[in-house]
Design a protein around this motif. Structure first.
Motif, mmCIF file in Angstrom:
data_model
loop_
_atom_site.group_PDB
_atom_site.id
_atom_site.type_symbol
_atom_site.label_atom_id
_atom_site.label_comp_id
_atom_site.label_asym_id
_atom_site.label_seq_id
_atom_site.Cartn_x
_atom_site.Cartn_y
_atom_site.Cartn_z
ATOM 1 N N GLU A 7 -0.764 5.277 -0.231
ATOM 2 C CA GLU A 7 -0.537 6.091 1.164
ATOM 3 C C GLU A 7 0.691 7.036 0.661
ATOM 4 O O GLU A 7 -0.069 8.378 1.139
ATOM 5 C CB GLU A 7 0.130 5.429 2.260
ATOM 6 N N ALA A 10 5.489 9.474 3.353
ATOM 7 C CA ALA A 10 5.702 8.454 3.144
ATOM 8 C C ALA A 10 5.991 8.669 1.624
ATOM 9 O O ALA A 10 6.137 7.153 0.459
ATOM 10 C CB ALA A 10 3.489 9.678 2.541
ATOM 11 N N ASP A 18 -2.476 9.564 -1.826
ATOM 12 C CA ASP A 18 -3.299 9.968 -0.122
ATOM 13 C C ASP A 18 -2.706 11.150 1.001
ATOM 14 O O ASP A 18 -3.235 11.771 0.461
ATOM 15 C CB ASP A 18 -3.882 8.499 0.735
ATOM 16 N N THR A 19 -1.134 10.915 0.715
ATOM 17 C CA THR A 19 -0.816 11.643 2.115
ATOM 18 C C THR A 19 -0.452 13.256 0.961
ATOM 19 O O THR A 19 -1.151 14.394 1.516
ATOM 20 C CB THR A 19 0.479 11.661 2.744
ATOM 21 N N TRP A 74 1.044 -1.098 -0.453
ATOM 22 C CA TRP A 74 0.062 -0.281 0.333
ATOM 23 C C TRP A 74 0.683 1.339 0.082
ATOM 24 O O TRP A 74 0.571 2.004 0.354
ATOM 25 C CB TRP A 74 -0.953 0.500 0.964
ATOM 26 N N ARG A 75 1.768 0.648 0.197
ATOM 27 C CA ARG A 75 2.731 2.240 -0.365
ATOM 28 C C ARG A 75 3.145 3.375 -0.819
ATOM 29 O O ARG A 75 2.903 4.510 -0.874
ATOM 30 C CB ARG A 75 4.740 1.854 0.234
#
Length: 177
Positions: free
Chosen positions: A42, A63, A45-46, A38-39
Motif C-alpha cells: 500500500e 502509508a 501504491d500510494t 499489505w502495508r
C-alpha cells in the motif's frame, strides 16, 4: 545558513516514482514472509498515485508510517529492509529543498534498502546487492540524476544500507565508487 535547493512538484514526482519502482523490486522479499501484511504494498501504491499526479497529502505520511511498522514487526531481516524500502517511497515526497547530504536518503533510500533486502535474502551475498545497485543506476532518469546532483554527496554512516546508498550516489554522479 543552509542554501535552498529549487524543487517543484514535478521534481518530487520524479523522485517518488524512482523510489516506488526501487521499492517494488524488493516487495517479494517481504510478501513471501508476510503474505497478509499489505502495508508495504500500500505504501508503494500510494507513492505511485502521487507520482502520477496525486496530491501530496497526509495519506503519503500515513502509508510510510504503516510500512515502517511492518519493518519493525518483521523478524526476517530481508523482509524488514524490503518494508523499509516501501516506507521510503511515499516518504520521498517530503524531500526538503535544503542543501544537506542527508536529503540524498530521500532520493536513494528505497534503492539502498531494496539492495540490502536482496543481499540478505540471498544469504548475505554482496554481489546480489551490487546487481540491485546497478539496476537502480540504470533505472535513474536524466532528470532524477539532475535532481540528485543539486544536493551534496550522500552522507557517511548508515551501516551497510549507507554503503549501498553511497555507491549508488557515486555511480549516478559519474564517479566510480
Amino acid at each position: 545558513m543552509v542554501d535552498e535547493i529549487l524543487l517543484d512538484m514535478e521534481d518530487l514526482r520524479e523522485v517518488v516514482a524512482y523510489a516506488a519502482d526501487s521499492a517494488a523490486d524488493a516487495l517479494d522479499f517481504f510478501e513471501r514472509s508476510y503474505p497478509f501484511d499489505w502495508r508495504p504494498r500500500e505504501a508503494i501504491d500510494t507513492a505511485r498515485l502521487f507520482a502520477r499526479g496525486g496530491k501530496r497529502i497526509r495519506l503519503l505520511r500515513d502509508a510510510a508510517w504503516a510500512a515502517l511498522r511492518s519493518a519493525q514487526d518483521a523478524e526476517d531481516a530481508a523482509a524488514s529492509h524490503a518494508a523499509r524500502a516501501a516506507m521510503c517511497a511515499p516518504s520521498s515526497a517530503y524531500l526538503h529543498p535544503l542543501a544537506r547530504s542527508t536529503q540524498v536518503r530521500h532520493i536513494l533510500g528505497a534503492a539502498g534498502h531494496a539492495a540490502r533486502a536482496a543481499e540478505l535474502a540471498a544469504g548475505d551475498v554482496p554481489a546480489i546487492a551490487a546487481d540491485h545497485v546497478a539496476r537502480a543506476c540504470r533505472r535513474a532518469t536524466p532528470r532524477l540524476v539532475e535532481i540528485l546532483c543539486r544536493y551534496p554527496a550522500a552522507p557517511s554512516g548508515g551501516g551497510r544500507v549507507g554503503e549501498l546508498l553511497r555507491t549508488l550516489d557515486m555511480m549516478l554522479r559519474g564517479r566510480a565508487p
